[in-house]
Design a protein around this motif. Structure first.
Motif, PDB file in Angstrom:
ATOM      1  N   ARG A 261       6.325 -20.555 -28.115  1.00 51.09           N
ATOM      2  CA  ARG A 261       6.316 -21.967 -27.729  1.00 51.09           C
ATOM      3  C   ARG A 261       6.874 -22.085 -26.322  1.00 51.09           C
ATOM      4  O   ARG A 261       7.384 -21.125 -25.750  1.00 51.09           O
ATOM      5  N   ASP A 262       6.764 -23.261 -25.749  1.00 47.36           N
ATOM      6  CA  ASP A 262       7.180 -23.465 -24.370  1.00 47.36           C
ATOM      7  C   ASP A 262       8.689 -23.286 -24.220  1.00 47.36           C
ATOM      8  O   ASP A 262       9.450 -23.526 -25.166  1.00 47.36           O
ATOM      9  N   PRO A 263       9.142 -22.849 -23.021  1.00 45.40           N
ATOM     10  CA  PRO A 263      10.585 -22.706 -22.779  1.00 45.40           C
ATOM     11  C   PRO A 263      11.301 -24.038 -22.953  1.00 45.40           C
ATOM     12  O   PRO A 263      10.753 -25.101 -22.665  1.00 45.40           O
ATOM     13  N   GLU A 264      12.537 -23.967 -23.437  1.00 46.35           N
ATOM     14  CA  GLU A 264      13.353 -25.159 -23.630  1.00 46.35           C
ATOM     15  C   GLU A 264      14.575 -25.085 -22.733  1.00 46.35           C
ATOM     16  O   GLU A 264      15.291 -24.078 -22.715  1.00 46.35           O
ATOM     17  N   GLU A 265      14.815 -26.149 -21.979  1.00 47.07           N
ATOM     18  CA  GLU A 265      15.992 -26.163 -21.119  1.00 47.07           C
ATOM     19  C   GLU A 265      17.252 -26.306 -21.965  1.00 47.07           C
ATOM     20  O   GLU A 265      17.314 -27.124 -22.887  1.00 47.07           O
ATOM     21  N   LEU A 266      18.249 -25.487 -21.655  1.00 45.23           N
ATOM     22  CA  LEU A 266      19.507 -25.515 -22.389  1.00 45.23           C
ATOM     23  C   LEU A 266      20.519 -26.382 -21.657  1.00 45.23           C
ATOM     24  O   LEU A 266      20.512 -26.446 -20.428  1.00 45.23           O
ATOM     25  N   PRO A 267      21.401 -27.045 -22.389  1.00 44.77           N
ATOM     26  CA  PRO A 267      22.447 -27.838 -21.744  1.00 44.77           C
ATOM     27  C   PRO A 267      23.355 -26.930 -20.933  1.00 44.77           C
ATOM     28  O   PRO A 267      23.577 -25.772 -21.287  1.00 44.77           O
ATOM     29  N   HIS A 268      23.878 -27.451 -19.838  1.00 46.29           N
ATOM     30  CA  HIS A 268      24.646 -26.634 -18.921  1.00 46.29           C
ATOM     31  C   HIS A 268      26.008 -26.264 -19.481  1.00 46.29           C
ATOM     32  O   HIS A 268      26.787 -27.129 -19.861  1.00 46.29           O
ATOM     33  N   PRO A 269      26.354 -24.961 -19.540  1.00 47.03           N
ATOM     34  CA  PRO A 269      27.634 -24.549 -20.129  1.00 47.03           C
ATOM     35  C   PRO A 269      28.839 -24.874 -19.262  1.00 47.03           C
ATOM     36  O   PRO A 269      29.957 -24.905 -19.749  1.00 47.03           O
ATOM     37  N   PHE A 270      28.618 -25.137 -17.961  1.00 47.93           N
ATOM     38  CA  PHE A 270      29.741 -25.422 -17.077  1.00 47.93           C
ATOM     39  C   PHE A 270      29.993 -26.910 -16.896  1.00 47.93           C
ATOM     40  O   PHE A 270      30.943 -27.305 -16.235  1.00 47.93           O
ATOM     41  N   GLY A 271      29.137 -27.766 -17.457  1.00 45.34           N
ATOM     42  CA  GLY A 271      29.384 -29.195 -17.364  1.00 45.34           C
ATOM     43  C   GLY A 271      28.649 -29.854 -16.214  1.00 45.34           C
ATOM     44  O   GLY A 271      27.976 -29.226 -15.406  1.00 45.34           O
ATOM     45  N   TYR A 272      28.829 -31.167 -16.112  1.00 41.87           N
ATOM     46  CA  TYR A 272      28.076 -31.983 -15.170  1.00 41.87           C
ATOM     47  C   TYR A 272      28.373 -31.646 -13.712  1.00 41.87           C
ATOM     48  O   TYR A 272      27.564 -31.880 -12.823  1.00 41.87           O
ATOM     49  N   ARG A 273      29.548 -31.076 -13.425  1.00 40.37           N
ATOM     50  CA  ARG A 273      29.920 -30.858 -12.026  1.00 40.37           C
ATOM     51  C   ARG A 273      29.001 -29.852 -11.343  1.00 40.37           C
ATOM     52  O   ARG A 273      28.968 -29.752 -10.126  1.00 40.37           O
ATOM     53  N   TYR A 274      28.223 -29.087 -12.116  1.00 44.16           N
ATOM     54  CA  TYR A 274      27.340 -28.100 -11.526  1.00 44.16           C
ATOM     55  C   TYR A 274      25.916 -28.629 -11.356  1.00 44.16           C
ATOM     56  O   TYR A 274      25.019 -27.866 -11.076  1.00 44.16           O
ATOM     57  N   ASP A 275      25.746 -29.911 -11.516  1.00 43.12           N
ATOM     58  CA  ASP A 275      24.434 -30.497 -11.280  1.00 43.12           C
ATOM     59  C   ASP A 275      24.227 -30.835  -9.811  1.00 43.12           C
ATOM     60  O   ASP A 275      23.183 -31.339  -9.418  1.00 43.12           O
ATOM     61  N   LEU A 276      25.236 -30.578  -8.984  1.00 47.58           N
ATOM     62  CA  LEU A 276      25.157 -30.884  -7.567  1.00 47.58           C
ATOM     63  C   LEU A 276      24.236 -29.903  -6.853  1.00 47.58           C
ATOM     64  O   LEU A 276      23.857 -28.869  -7.384  1.00 47.58           O
ATOM     65  N   GLU A 277      23.912 -30.202  -5.605  1.00 48.35           N
ATOM     66  CA  GLU A 277      22.939 -29.411  -4.866  1.00 48.35           C
ATOM     67  C   GLU A 277      23.576 -28.279  -4.063  1.00 48.35           C
ATOM     68  O   GLU A 277      22.881 -27.492  -3.441  1.00 48.35           O
TER      69      GLU A 277
END
Length: 242
Positions: free
Chosen positions: A79-95
């Motif tokens: 089946r298609d790949p599934e994105e996993l929730p980030h283990p380090f938290g929201y602070r790593y969503d930055l660019e």
């Protein structure tokens, strides 16, 4: 529901997908404890492999995202790949690709080990999506080693002591002198042990590969280019090419 034998509950739950297990953790405290237990996790993984599917985690460092991909025994996705929730938290969503760089060190028994650019280490359980941040240990280098140092990591499971261990190899040098240090983290004791690496030789920039209870790294030595660290004995062995 309390009258149902635990071994029967475990047998049924071990046949479910991870998404279903995450929902059923909310049924009761006993079910949550059961699903989170190392015994159940091993049983779930072994059954998943027997029915012809496994999970491969794909790490895309530039996007800082992680995906799970279910494969059959031939290596074809089911089946298609599934994105996993980030283990380090929201602070790593930055660019910021420098500050928030994350590496996958390795995986074992459904537990993944990550390290970020700040040298924080996280163990992440794929089945429960729970993660544990290992206590930080500052890198201590000799006074002369103010020029440069290289850090290599490894992660594996010691079946003899039933313990997960993280290894940190530190090569320090200033262009003239070199020093080799080894640090071992034990999840069971939640503690670090630090000692000298008697094998020596500069390691290349790579993570340890777990094979037969030992982590293996490539190093700059033509005669013995591979070094193995036994997780049970906590000692090194050089591997010469035949």
């Amino acid at each position: 529901m309390s009258n149902i034998p635990e071994d029967l509950v475990m047998n049924v739950l071990s046949r479910l997908r991870v998404k279903s297990l995450l929902r059923f953790r909310s049924v009761s405290k006993s079910w949550r404890t059961l699903i989170d237990s190392p015994t159940f996790i091993k049983m779930h993984m072994e059954r998943s492999m027997k029915i012809g599917s496994t999970v491969e985690v794909i790490h895309r460092r530039n996007l800082k995202k992680f995906y799970s991909l279910h494969l059959d025994l031939s290596g074809n996705p089911v089946r298609d790949p599934e994105e996993l929730p980030h283990p380090f938290g929201y602070r790593y969503d930055l660019e910021d690709s420098v500050v928030f760089e994350i590496h996958l060190v390795g995986s074992c028994n459904g537990v993944l080990c990550f390290v970020d650019s700040a040298r924080r280490i996280v163990l992440w359980n794929l089945a429960t999506r729970k993660y544990f941040e290992i206590q930080y240990l500052r890198i201590e280098t000799p006074k002369f080693a103010n020029f440069y140092y290289l850090v290599n990591y490894g992660f594996g499971y010691d079946c003899v002591t039933d313990d997960y261990k993280v290894i940190r190899l530190i090569t320090t040098y200033n262009g003239i002198s070199e020093c080799y240090l080894v640090e071992v983290y034990s999840l069971k004791s939640d503690s670090w042990t630090r000692f000298e690496d008697l094998v020596g030789n500069t390691y290349r920039d790579n993570h340890g590969i777990l094979v037969s209870g030992a982590l293996h790294w490539i190093r700059d030595d033509n005669e013995s280019p591979i070094v193995a660290f036994d997780l049970t004995e906590e000692e090194f062995n050089s591997c010469a090419l035949s």
